[in-house]
Design an enzyme around this catalytic site. Sequence first.
Site, PDB file in Angstrom:
ATOM      1  N   ASN A  20       0.704  -1.062  -0.058  1.00 55.18           N
ATOM      2  CA  ASN A  20      -0.004   0.057   0.052  1.00 55.18           C
ATOM      3  C   ASN A  20       0.915   1.189  -0.051  1.00 55.18           C
ATOM      4  O   ASN A  20       1.578   1.676   0.944  1.00 55.18           O
ATOM      5  CB  ASN A  20      -0.815   0.105   1.157  1.00 55.18           C
ATOM      6  CG  ASN A  20      -1.615   1.135   1.468  1.00 55.18           C
ATOM      7  OD1 ASN A  20      -1.807   2.062   0.251  1.00 55.18           O
ATOM      8  ND2 ASN A  20      -2.468   1.435   2.180  1.00 55.18           N
ATOM      9  N   LYS A  22       0.086   4.291  -0.190  1.00 49.64           N
ATOM     10  CA  LYS A  22      -0.408   5.413   0.334  1.00 49.64           C
ATOM     11  C   LYS A  22      -0.324   6.689  -0.660  1.00 49.64           C
ATOM     12  O   LYS A  22      -0.191   6.494  -1.742  1.00 49.64           O
ATOM     13  CB  LYS A  22       0.051   5.836   1.721  1.00 49.64           C
ATOM     14  CG  LYS A  22      -0.152   4.178   2.532  1.00 49.64           C
ATOM     15  CD  LYS A  22       0.207   4.425   4.215  1.00 49.64           C
ATOM     16  CE  LYS A  22      -0.365   3.161   4.969  1.00 49.64           C
ATOM     17  NZ  LYS A  22      -0.325   3.445   6.057  1.00 49.64           N
ATOM     18  N   HIS A 107      -9.708   1.240   4.620  1.00 53.31           N
ATOM     19  CA  HIS A 107      -8.559   1.628   5.536  1.00 53.31           C
ATOM     20  C   HIS A 107      -8.720   2.788   6.519  1.00 53.31           C
ATOM     21  O   HIS A 107      -9.289   3.675   6.328  1.00 53.31           O
ATOM     22  CB  HIS A 107      -7.476   2.327   4.290  1.00 53.31           C
ATOM     23  CG  HIS A 107      -6.012   2.111   5.147  1.00 53.31           C
ATOM     24  ND1 HIS A 107      -5.653   2.993   6.091  1.00 53.31           N
ATOM     25  CD2 HIS A 107      -4.878   1.036   4.925  1.00 53.31           C
ATOM     26  CE1 HIS A 107      -4.320   2.463   6.557  1.00 53.31           C
ATOM     27  NE2 HIS A 107      -4.042   1.580   5.926  1.00 53.31           N
ATOM     28  N   GLU A 109      -6.964   4.941   7.689  1.00 47.43           N
ATOM     29  CA  GLU A 109      -6.568   6.161   7.424  1.00 47.43           C
ATOM     30  C   GLU A 109      -7.451   7.011   6.643  1.00 47.43           C
ATOM     31  O   GLU A 109      -7.519   8.316   6.567  1.00 47.43           O
ATOM     32  CB  GLU A 109      -5.186   6.406   6.662  1.00 47.43           C
ATOM     33  CG  GLU A 109      -4.158   6.042   7.570  1.00 47.43           C
ATOM     34  CD  GLU A 109      -2.867   5.584   6.788  1.00 47.43           C
ATOM     35  OE1 GLU A 109      -2.797   5.675   5.569  1.00 47.43           O
ATOM     36  OE2 GLU A 109      -1.703   5.139   7.419  1.00 47.43           O
ATOM     37  N   GLU A 179      -5.882  -4.763  10.572  1.00 50.90           N
ATOM     38  CA  GLU A 179      -4.922  -3.857  10.696  1.00 50.90           C
ATOM     39  C   GLU A 179      -5.411  -3.094  12.141  1.00 50.90           C
ATOM     40  O   GLU A 179      -5.998  -1.920  12.036  1.00 50.90           O
ATOM     41  CB  GLU A 179      -4.981  -2.790   9.545  1.00 50.90           C
ATOM     42  CG  GLU A 179      -4.526  -3.498   8.252  1.00 50.90           C
ATOM     43  CD  GLU A 179      -3.926  -2.341   7.135  1.00 50.90           C
ATOM     44  OE1 GLU A 179      -2.811  -2.843   6.703  1.00 50.90           O
ATOM     45  OE2 GLU A 179      -4.123  -1.253   7.151  1.00 50.90           O
ATOM     46  N   SER A 224       2.965  -2.133  10.393  1.00 53.63           N
ATOM     47  CA  SER A 224       4.323  -2.288  10.965  1.00 53.63           C
ATOM     48  C   SER A 224       5.052  -3.364  10.524  1.00 53.63           C
ATOM     49  O   SER A 224       6.041  -3.901  11.392  1.00 53.63           O
ATOM     50  CB  SER A 224       4.506  -1.637  12.330  1.00 53.63           C
ATOM     51  OG  SER A 224       4.247  -0.423  12.595  1.00 53.63           O
TER      52      SER A 224
HETATM   53  P1  13P Z   1       2.616   0.597   7.877  1.00 55.54           P
HETATM   54  O1  13P Z   1       3.055  -0.709   7.378  1.00 55.54           O
HETATM   55  O2  13P Z   1       3.365   1.816   7.447  1.00 55.54           O
HETATM   56  O3  13P Z   1       2.324   0.371   9.305  1.00 55.54           O
HETATM   57  O4  13P Z   1       1.226   0.887   7.432  1.00 55.54           O
HETATM   58  C1  13P Z   1       0.417  -0.441   7.111  1.00 55.54           C
HETATM   59  C2  13P Z   1      -0.860  -0.010   6.520  1.00 55.54           C
HETATM   60  O5  13P Z   1      -1.691   1.030   6.687  1.00 55.54           O
HETATM   61  C3  13P Z   1      -1.136  -0.866   5.113  1.00 55.54           C
HETATM   62  O6  13P Z   1      -2.356  -0.635   4.627  1.00 55.54           O
END
Ligand code: 13P
Length: 266
Positions: A20, A22, A107, A109, A179, A224
């Site tokens: 991902n 982002k 997600h 976020e 997640e 993470s």
């Molecule tokens: P990180 O691997 O940066 O913690 O992000 C996880 C995530 O949000 C994958 O969608």
Amino acid sequence: MSFPLVSPPHLASTKIVIANWKMHGDLQRNQALMHAYLQALSPLAPEVKVIVCPPYPYLAQLQSLCQGSVVSWGAQNVAKNVIGAYTGEVSPRMLIDFGAQYVIVGHSERSTAYCESDENIAEKFMLAKQHGLTPILCVGETLLEREAGVMERVVGKQLETIIQRFGGCAFANTIISYEPIWAIGTGLAASVDQAVAMHQFIHETVKTADSDAIQTLKILYGGSVNPQNALQLLQHPEIDGALVGRCALDAEAFIEICKSAVPTTV
Ligand code: 13P
């Protein structure tokens, strides 16, 4: 609202690692990253399935770089409508136009910053599926919810919203990624025990709703994931793969994570 079920391609019994990206990348960096990914990841197929989810504008670039390769691509979000006056939204049909086969929905976020409700997410999930995309549903709890011991209730509600609206069969041939919000971008991944306990809960919830759907559902872990913890997480039989954020932007780290998903022979 009822949806005809179109079966997306069957997800083989391999581990799945999803990048991902982002809101990161540009044309030049994406090209360099994909060049490194493709060189190293080809030998891992078919044991490890790799999917890359770039920001929307780069789907065309991914299509041209990955077509015919072992890497598939998808989007990070999708509209809950197919066409119309929805400024800024992107329809599942448009994703299909650019060869996307997968889409992340729900997600944290997005649900936190853009106030996406469980109902909204359920509609996106089903519409994506109806159009032949494989939805990757993100579920997870906050730190406060974990500390209060209500994490299963929270994740259960996220799943039940889809089950009550569309039935447990909605989960056939889809992906759920557990997640925990407290693990995303913090460097503090869930322990294998924490991840496995939640995976078992998700498995049981879906199985109770539809014992067939569970056969083709993949349950991934995200939060993470890095080269140090990937092996332990990805070699666990209850964990079908990983959704990777930060480490997916570093070719070496991501490749290492993908290699950790190759089944080891004892
Ligand atoms: P990180 O691997 O940066 O913690 O992000 C996880 C995530 O949000 C994958 O969608």
